[in-house]
Design a protein around this motif. Structure first.
Motif, PDB file in Angstrom:
ATOM      1  N   VAL A 114     -29.815  21.533   5.255  1.00 34.86           N
ATOM      2  CA  VAL A 114     -30.835  20.495   5.097  1.00 34.86           C
ATOM      3  C   VAL A 114     -32.233  21.079   5.311  1.00 34.86           C
ATOM      4  N   ARG A 156     -33.510  22.919   2.349  1.00 38.55           N
ATOM      5  CA  ARG A 156     -33.879  22.044   1.227  1.00 38.55           C
ATOM      6  C   ARG A 156     -35.094  21.174   1.535  1.00 38.55           C
ATOM      7  N   PRO A 212     -34.850  16.970   6.894  1.00 35.56           N
ATOM      8  CA  PRO A 212     -34.115  15.713   6.782  1.00 35.56           C
ATOM      9  C   PRO A 212     -34.845  14.618   6.002  1.00 35.56           C
ATOM     10  N   ALA A 260     -35.087  16.263   2.005  1.00 35.82           N
ATOM     11  CA  ALA A 260     -33.898  16.781   1.340  1.00 35.82           C
ATOM     12  C   ALA A 260     -33.022  15.644   0.821  1.00 35.82           C
ATOM     13  N   VAL A 290     -29.636  15.315   0.349  1.00 34.85           N
ATOM     14  CA  VAL A 290     -28.363  15.945   0.691  1.00 34.85           C
ATOM     15  C   VAL A 290     -27.293  14.868   0.804  1.00 34.85           C
ATOM     16  N   CYS A 346     -28.649  13.675   7.843  1.00 38.98           N
ATOM     17  CA  CYS A 346     -28.249  13.312   6.483  1.00 38.98           C
ATOM     18  C   CYS A 346     -27.843  11.840   6.462  1.00 38.98           C
TER      19      CYS A 346
END
Length: 159
Positions: free
Chosen positions: A101, A104, A107, A110, A112, A148
């Motif tokens: 995460v 990318r 939180p 991203a 995800v 996530c």
């Protein structure tokens, strides 16, 4: 031969029964009436008329696959993240998800999605613990930090 004269008298209609039926029908139609949104009334927010961005044309990233294997008794035997075995350690799973995460964009940025694939025999408590491990963590201050939001379950395997 003489015919008997028929007497035509005044006949009354029972209006009370007819009014009762009308009110019952009216009540029935009012109770079963469903308001339908007219067709073609869409509230779609279209992007501005500009050059297409590469981000909008990309397909969403593949979900992160977590496989939870169980022993014959229903206890957790192993956790696999992608192709990487993690043993039975949910903290290690949390760290792996957090590292993906953060690569990318963190939180909040991203996109995800985690796909859980638990065995059919696995006890429910382990599945809940896996969901807790991939969705957030409790900091030293006692506050929950999100990792996530999107968790889905893999389709069941045909036997």
């Amino acid at each position: 031969m003489r015919r008997a004269k028929k007497e035509y008298g005044r006949r009354e209609l029972n209006m009370t029964a007819m009014i009762d039926i009308i009110f019952l029908l009216l009540t029935f139609f009012i109770m079963t009436f469903k308001i339908v949104v007219p067709e073609g009334d869409f509230s779609i927010k279209m992007p501005p008329k500009s050059a297409p961005s590469s981000a909008s044309l990309d397909t969403p990233p593949e979900p992160l696959r977590v496989v939870l294997s169980s022993s014959p008794g229903g206890n957790l035997s192993s956790i696999t993240f992608g192709e990487k075995p993690l043993g039975r350690n949910f903290n290690l799973l949390r760290r792996e998800i957090l590292s993906v995460v953060s690569k990318r964009g963190g939180p909040k940025k991203a996109d995800v999605e985690v796909e859980l694939a638990p065995d059919d025999r696995l006890k429910y408590a382990y599945v809940i613990e896996a969901i807790t491990a991939v969705t957030g963590q409790v900091g030293a201050d006692g506050q929950v930090y999100k990792i996530c939001d999107k968790v889905k379950f893999a389709p069941r395997r045909k036997k």
